[in-house]
Design a protein around this motif. Structure first.
Motif, mmCIF file in Angstrom:
data_model
loop_
_atom_site.group_PDB
_atom_site.id
_atom_site.type_symbol
_atom_site.label_atom_id
_atom_site.label_comp_id
_atom_site.label_asym_id
_atom_site.label_seq_id
_atom_site.Cartn_x
_atom_site.Cartn_y
_atom_site.Cartn_z
ATOM 1 N N ASN A 108 -3.782 -3.124 -9.924
ATOM 2 C CA ASN A 108 -3.616 -2.120 -8.878
ATOM 3 C C ASN A 108 -4.998 -1.551 -8.603
ATOM 4 O O ASN A 108 -5.848 -1.518 -9.485
ATOM 5 N N GLN A 109 -5.209 -1.093 -7.395
ATOM 6 C CA GLN A 109 -6.452 -0.402 -7.070
ATOM 7 C C GLN A 109 -6.084 0.958 -6.494
ATOM 8 O O GLN A 109 -5.288 1.039 -5.560
ATOM 9 N N LEU A 110 -6.656 2.009 -7.069
ATOM 10 C CA LEU A 110 -6.348 3.370 -6.651
ATOM 11 C C LEU A 110 -7.609 4.051 -6.140
ATOM 12 O O LEU A 110 -8.658 3.973 -6.775
ATOM 13 N N LEU A 111 -7.493 4.729 -5.013
ATOM 14 C CA LEU A 111 -8.572 5.546 -4.455
ATOM 15 C C LEU A 111 -8.041 6.958 -4.314
ATOM 16 O O LEU A 111 -6.997 7.171 -3.683
ATOM 17 N N ALA A 136 -2.870 3.748 -3.035
ATOM 18 C CA ALA A 136 -2.654 2.747 -4.077
ATOM 19 C C ALA A 136 -2.386 1.401 -3.414
ATOM 20 O O ALA A 136 -1.465 1.285 -2.605
ATOM 21 N N TRP A 137 -3.217 0.415 -3.738
ATOM 22 C CA TRP A 137 -3.004 -0.955 -3.287
ATOM 23 C C TRP A 137 -2.439 -1.732 -4.464
ATOM 24 O O TRP A 137 -2.934 -1.620 -5.586
ATOM 25 N N TYR A 138 -1.431 -2.539 -4.225
ATOM 26 C CA TYR A 138 -0.807 -3.294 -5.310
ATOM 27 C C TYR A 138 -0.069 -4.491 -4.737
ATOM 28 O O TYR A 138 0.056 -4.643 -3.522
ATOM 29 N N LEU A 169 0.859 -1.173 0.000
ATOM 30 C CA LEU A 169 0.000 0.000 0.000
ATOM 31 C C LEU A 169 0.898 1.227 0.000
ATOM 32 O O LEU A 169 1.897 1.261 0.721
ATOM 33 N N SER A 170 0.546 2.209 -0.803
ATOM 34 C CA SER A 170 1.280 3.481 -0.809
ATOM 35 C C SER A 170 0.287 4.622 -0.672
ATOM 36 O O SER A 170 -0.825 4.552 -1.200
ATOM 37 N N LEU A 171 0.694 5.663 0.015
ATOM 38 C CA LEU A 171 -0.098 6.882 0.143
ATOM 39 C C LEU A 171 0.679 8.000 -0.529
ATOM 40 O O LEU A 171 1.837 8.255 -0.180
ATOM 41 N N MET A 172 0.049 8.648 -1.506
ATOM 42 C CA MET A 172 0.671 9.775 -2.196
ATOM 43 C C MET A 172 -0.178 11.012 -1.932
ATOM 44 O O MET A 172 -1.408 10.956 -2.078
#
Length: 115
Positions: free
Chosen positions: A39-42, A91-93, A17-20
């Motif tokens: 990938n799943q992006l919110l 971003a989940w990947y 998981l990344s936070l941008m």
């Protein structure tokens, strides 16, 4: 060792998981996964006029707060420009090296028969 213990109880199909925050991302492909992994992006925040671009598909998607998208970042070039206001993206990947380290087999492509 701590990461191995955490991954044993990890409650997600995604290994990372990344936070941008307030970042634009130039066009790129993700290098850590497999083509069949999505990938799943919110995206969230207080902003307007943001577009997620998938040039391979010739798509420009309105990327408004609360939007969730899923796609193969290993296959599809993607990028996000600048916007006014404040924005965060989660971003989940998945990363192949995490699967290898945990001795987890990889999944194949999703097929209509699987649904």
């Amino acid at each position: 060792m701590e990461i191995r213990e955490a991954l044993r109880v990890w409650q997600s199909i995604y290994s990372s998981l990344s936070l941008m925050v307030n970042q634009c991302l130039p066009y790129h492909l993700d290098k850590m996964g497999k083509p069949q992994w999505f990938n799943q992006l919110l995206t969230m925040g207080h902003y307007s006029n943001l577009v997620l671009v998938l040039p391979t598909l010739q798509l420009r998607l309105d990327y408004l707060p609360g939007t969730v998208v899923a796609f193969s970042g290993k296959i599809l070039v993607h990028g996000v420009g600048e916007t006014d206001g404040d924005r965060a993206c989660i971003a989940w990947y998945m990363q192949d090296k995490v699967h290898r380290a945990m001795n987890i087999g990889e999944c194949g492509y999703c097929r209509v028969d699987d649904l």
